[in-house]
Design a protein around this motif. Structure first.
Motif, PDB file in Angstrom:
ATOM      1  N   VAL A 161      -0.524 -49.732  13.199  1.00  0.00           N
ATOM      2  CA  VAL A 161      -1.239 -50.822  13.874  1.00  0.00           C
ATOM      3  C   VAL A 161      -0.354 -51.632  14.811  1.00  0.00           C
ATOM      4  O   VAL A 161      -0.801 -52.600  15.407  1.00  0.00           O
ATOM      5  CB  VAL A 161      -1.899 -51.770  12.843  1.00  0.00           C
ATOM      6  N   GLY A 162       0.919 -51.271  14.951  1.00  0.00           N
ATOM      7  CA  GLY A 162       1.795 -52.004  15.861  1.00  0.00           C
ATOM      8  C   GLY A 162       1.806 -51.397  17.249  1.00  0.00           C
ATOM      9  O   GLY A 162       1.017 -50.526  17.591  1.00  0.00           O
ATOM     10  N   ARG A 163       2.721 -51.869  18.081  1.00  0.00           N
ATOM     11  CA  ARG A 163       2.886 -51.322  19.424  1.00  0.00           C
ATOM     12  C   ARG A 163       3.982 -50.264  19.379  1.00  0.00           C
ATOM     13  O   ARG A 163       4.945 -50.378  18.620  1.00  0.00           O
ATOM     14  CB  ARG A 163       3.254 -52.445  20.413  1.00  0.00           C
ATOM     15  N   TRP A 164       3.838 -49.231  20.216  1.00  0.00           N
ATOM     16  CA  TRP A 164       4.741 -48.094  20.140  1.00  0.00           C
ATOM     17  C   TRP A 164       5.058 -47.550  21.519  1.00  0.00           C
ATOM     18  O   TRP A 164       4.388 -47.854  22.507  1.00  0.00           O
ATOM     19  CB  TRP A 164       4.143 -46.985  19.281  1.00  0.00           C
ATOM     20  N   GLN A 165       6.104 -46.724  21.562  1.00  0.00           N
ATOM     21  CA  GLN A 165       6.478 -46.023  22.789  1.00  0.00           C
ATOM     22  C   GLN A 165       7.158 -44.718  22.390  1.00  0.00           C
ATOM     23  O   GLN A 165       7.995 -44.692  21.486  1.00  0.00           O
ATOM     24  CB  GLN A 165       7.421 -46.883  23.626  1.00  0.00           C
ATOM     25  N   PHE A 166       6.771 -43.645  23.061  1.00  0.00           N
ATOM     26  CA  PHE A 166       7.338 -42.325  22.780  1.00  0.00           C
ATOM     27  C   PHE A 166       8.157 -41.891  23.996  1.00  0.00           C
ATOM     28  O   PHE A 166       7.654 -41.892  25.127  1.00  0.00           O
ATOM     29  CB  PHE A 166       6.219 -41.315  22.512  1.00  0.00           C
ATOM     30  N   VAL A 167       9.416 -41.507  23.772  1.00  0.00           N
ATOM     31  CA  VAL A 167      10.315 -41.156  24.869  1.00  0.00           C
ATOM     32  C   VAL A 167      10.926 -39.783  24.621  1.00  0.00           C
ATOM     33  O   VAL A 167      11.475 -39.525  23.542  1.00  0.00           O
ATOM     34  CB  VAL A 167      11.453 -42.195  25.027  1.00  0.00           C
ATOM     35  N   ASN A 176       6.997 -52.790  14.983  1.00  0.00           N
ATOM     36  CA  ASN A 176       6.689 -53.258  13.633  1.00  0.00           C
ATOM     37  C   ASN A 176       6.638 -52.050  12.710  1.00  0.00           C
ATOM     38  O   ASN A 176       5.777 -51.186  12.849  1.00  0.00           O
ATOM     39  CB  ASN A 176       5.355 -53.999  13.621  1.00  0.00           C
ATOM     40  N   ILE A 177       7.558 -51.972  11.771  1.00  0.00           N
ATOM     41  CA  ILE A 177       7.617 -50.793  10.899  1.00  0.00           C
ATOM     42  C   ILE A 177       6.942 -51.043   9.551  1.00  0.00           C
ATOM     43  O   ILE A 177       6.756 -50.128   8.757  1.00  0.00           O
ATOM     44  CB  ILE A 177       9.099 -50.386  10.679  1.00  0.00           C
ATOM     45  N   GLU A 178       6.511 -52.302   9.322  1.00  0.00           N
ATOM     46  CA  GLU A 178       5.897 -52.649   8.042  1.00  0.00           C
ATOM     47  C   GLU A 178       4.600 -51.856   7.829  1.00  0.00           C
ATOM     48  O   GLU A 178       3.691 -51.869   8.659  1.00  0.00           O
ATOM     49  CB  GLU A 178       5.588 -54.150   7.989  1.00  0.00           C
ATOM     50  N   GLY A 179       4.520 -51.155   6.718  1.00  0.00           N
ATOM     51  CA  GLY A 179       3.327 -50.386   6.397  1.00  0.00           C
ATOM     52  C   GLY A 179       3.205 -49.074   7.149  1.00  0.00           C
ATOM     53  O   GLY A 179       2.203 -48.367   7.009  1.00  0.00           O
ATOM     54  N   CYS A 180       4.202 -48.730   7.957  1.00  0.00           N
ATOM     55  CA  CYS A 180       4.137 -47.498   8.747  1.00  0.00           C
ATOM     56  C   CYS A 180       4.669 -46.318   7.933  1.00  0.00           C
ATOM     57  O   CYS A 180       5.743 -46.402   7.333  1.00  0.00           O
ATOM     58  CB  CYS A 180       4.942 -47.642  10.033  1.00  0.00           C
ATOM     59  N   ASP A 181       3.939 -45.248   7.934  1.00  0.00           N
ATOM     60  CA  ASP A 181       4.349 -44.017   7.252  1.00  0.00           C
ATOM     61  C   ASP A 181       5.301 -43.264   8.186  1.00  0.00           C
ATOM     62  O   ASP A 181       4.907 -42.317   8.861  1.00  0.00           O
ATOM     63  CB  ASP A 181       3.120 -43.181   6.914  1.00  0.00           C
ATOM     64  N   SER A 205      14.013 -39.283  16.386  1.00  0.00           N
ATOM     65  CA  SER A 205      14.531 -40.512  15.780  1.00  0.00           C
ATOM     66  C   SER A 205      13.497 -41.628  15.933  1.00  0.00           C
ATOM     67  O   SER A 205      12.749 -41.670  16.910  1.00  0.00           O
ATOM     68  CB  SER A 205      15.847 -40.934  16.449  1.00  0.00           C
ATOM     69  N   VAL A 206      13.466 -42.507  14.954  1.00  0.00           N
ATOM     70  CA  VAL A 206      12.556 -43.648  14.967  1.00  0.00           C
ATOM     71  C   VAL A 206      13.388 -44.922  14.946  1.00  0.00           C
ATOM     72  O   VAL A 206      14.239 -45.100  14.059  1.00  0.00           O
ATOM     73  CB  VAL A 206      11.604 -43.617  13.754  1.00  0.00           C
ATOM     74  N   ILE A 207      13.158 -45.790  15.921  1.00  0.00           N
ATOM     75  CA  ILE A 207      13.900 -47.051  15.971  1.00  0.00           C
ATOM     76  C   ILE A 207      12.925 -48.216  16.047  1.00  0.00           C
ATOM     77  O   ILE A 207      11.805 -48.075  16.550  1.00  0.00           O
ATOM     78  CB  ILE A 207      14.872 -47.099  17.166  1.00  0.00           C
ATOM     79  N   VAL A 208      13.347 -49.362  15.535  1.00  0.00           N
ATOM     80  CA  VAL A 208      12.539 -50.580  15.589  1.00  0.00           C
ATOM     81  C   VAL A 208      13.100 -51.475  16.689  1.00  0.00           C
ATOM     82  O   VAL A 208      14.315 -51.711  16.757  1.00  0.00           O
ATOM     83  CB  VAL A 208      12.566 -51.320  14.234  1.00  0.00           C
ATOM     84  N   VAL A 209      12.245 -51.954  17.556  1.00  0.00           N
ATOM     85  CA  VAL A 209      12.665 -52.823  18.664  1.00  0.00           C
ATOM     86  C   VAL A 209      11.948 -54.161  18.546  1.00  0.00           C
ATOM     87  O   VAL A 209      10.909 -54.272  17.894  1.00  0.00           O
ATOM     88  CB  VAL A 209      12.341 -52.166  20.023  1.00  0.00           C
ATOM     89  N   ASP A 210      12.538 -55.184  19.186  1.00  0.00           N
ATOM     90  CA  ASP A 210      11.916 -56.514  19.155  1.00  0.00           C
ATOM     91  C   ASP A 210      10.566 -56.503  19.878  1.00  0.00           C
ATOM     92  O   ASP A 210       9.610 -57.155  19.461  1.00  0.00           O
ATOM     93  CB  ASP A 210      12.837 -57.544  19.801  1.00  0.00           C
TER      94      ASP A 210
END
Length: 462
Positions: A385-391, A404-409, A428-433
């Motif tokens: 349910v957060g915002r994302w970007q695929f690169v 937002n990684i909270e609750g993300c599988d 790779s999965v990274i969390v950004v502000d």
């Protein structure tokens, strides 16, 4: 009551001037409420007229058609497929001499600028007749979405800041009202809570009926309202432009703002191409296409052959009414799926989905091309349910950015992409502000940084 007064004043003035606006509005409505067979004569006449203007008044088209040495009048398929780069490189040779523009009668040409979100900015000049069609198409399709002309509307634009403003954060917005007082333009510099709070309070204070903004801005506002526990802002419609509105984002907007969320499919260099039908559904929303103003073709991703209904292809558009700058068979760079017409569309073809831009096609580790729509489905599959970007960083290296990684599988997300991209994919999965926006204010959800000609190797994997 003010909107009724302004609307009646507008149409009365038009009537006193011979109803030029009402005539075009009725033309647009006729196409949307009648079958292709009933509109064929009108559409064929408009197409023939713009092709005649192109061959007669535009050296670019004239030289191409002349080189074919045809024995009869040119057909649409005789014209070259052009891209934005072709328009920029041949701008002066495509532009019609202002003194010879049909119906212009000495009026100055209107000009619009593309945002440059694909890396190329472009100016487009419009004839008086084209501007009438742009206005009437927007009025008609907005009414179908539930918005009547001259009701209060807030339109959000991106505000590019100077270096000092970016460092200090002093500037957050700028306001301007149109001459009739029903459209309030808000220029925002970011998606932070302060900016969203300003937008929310302006919507409430102005008792706005509609908000029109990029998808990312509307989604950020909805998230802010939910997070802050604020009452719904009271708008009837969120009209999303500029970016792909996915089903999951639409759902969050509708829940967060308590209103209908629609997507207008439009381009600065053309106008309104299609719009959602309402009420919108949880999934499977189909867009009504603007057949009154354009001829649409959907061609294969790797050739110039038409694709059948239900298959992704490149959208090629012919503008029927820009006498100042004929745009014929323009590859706009979008991948779409067209759907056969039915009773609800009076038999006209519709847009089943917009699946992203050609430049955003990424490749699996084995080189297979994958359209953006398939990439975005992963986040819905894991209920993110957060915002994302695929690169895509290299031929087999990929980066998923989440705000937002909270609750993300996360393991489920990586597993999904491993299946899609191949066992050799380095994910790779990274969390950004925050997910960054480009200067135009849009958010690019999918980015291919490899610089490869993605379409050449596309083999239809979906």
């Amino acid at each position: 009551m003010k909107s009724i007064y302004l609307r009646n004043k507008f149409w009365l003035k038009d009537w006193l001037n011979g109803s030029p606006v009402r005539g075009v509005y009725n033309y647009v409505r006729y196409f949307d409420t009648h079958s292709p067979e009933e509109c064929k004569q009108l559409q064929d006449a408009a197409l023939q007229r713009i092709m005649d203007i192109a061959v007669r008044e535009s050296p670019f088209y004239a030289e191409h058609i002349e080189s074919l040495e045809l024995n009869c009048a040119p057909q649409l398929s005789d014209f070259p497929i052009i891209r934005k780069k072709d328009i920029i490189e041949n701008y002066d040779r495509m532009l019609v001499n202002p003194s010879r523009i049909e119906g212009q009668e000495g009026r100055p040409l209107q000009e619009r600028h593309t945002t440059g979100s694909t890396g190329i900015k472009m100016n487009m000049k419009f004839s008086h007749q084209k501007m009438l069609h742009r206005m009437c198409e927007l009025k008609y399709f907005s009414r179908l979405e539930g918005f009547k002309s001259h009701e209060r509307m807030v339109v959000v634009h991106s505000l590019e800041l100077s270096g000092d403003d970016q460092r200090t954060g002093k500037v957050h917005c700028r306001l301007s009202d149109d001459k009739d007082g029903n459209i309030l333009s808000l220029y925002l510099c970011g998606l932070d809570d302060c900016s969203m709070d300003m937008l929310y309070r302006i919507l409430v204070k102005e008792q706005a009926v509609m908000l029109r903004a990029y998808v990312g801005i509307v989604a950020a506002l909805a998230a802010y309202v939910v997070k802050s526990g604020l009452p719904k802002p009271g708008i009837r419609l969120a009209s999303c432009v500029g970016e792909m509105l996915t089903d999951d984002v639409r759902k969050r907007i509708k829940e967060g703002l308590g209103c209908e969320a629609c997507s207008l499919y439009a381009m600065e260099e053309l106008g309104l191409l299609a719009a959602d039908t309402v009420p919108t559904l949880d999934e499977g929303n189909v867009k009504r296409m603007n057949h009154s103003g354009y001829i649409f073709e959907v061609l294969a991703l790797d050739s110039d052959t038409p694709v059948p209904f239900g298959q992704p292809g490149r959208l090629i558009v012919t503008d029927l009414f820009n006498n100042a700058f004929p745009i014929i068979r323009y590859d706009i760079g979008d991948i779409v799926v067209q759907q056969k017409g039915d009773e609800s569309s009076h038999g006209w073809t519709q847009l089943e989905s917009i699946q992203g831009r050609v430049v955003d096609i990424v490749r699996a580790a084995d080189g297979t091309g994958i359209i953006p729509f398939v990439i975005s489905k992963a986040f819905k599959a894991v209920n993110y349910v957060g915002r994302w970007q695929f690169v895509q960083k290299s031929h087999s290296k990929y980066e998923i950015r989440l705000d937002n990684i909270e609750g993300c599988d996360v393991p489920g997300l990586v597993a999904y992409y491993k299946t899609l991209l191949g066992r050799d994919a380095d994910i790779s999965v990274i969390v950004v502000d925050r997910i960054p926006t480009i200067p135009s204010g849009k958010t690019k959800l999918i980015i291919n940084e490899t610089g490869l000609a993605t379409m050449e190797a596309f083999n239809g994997k979906n």
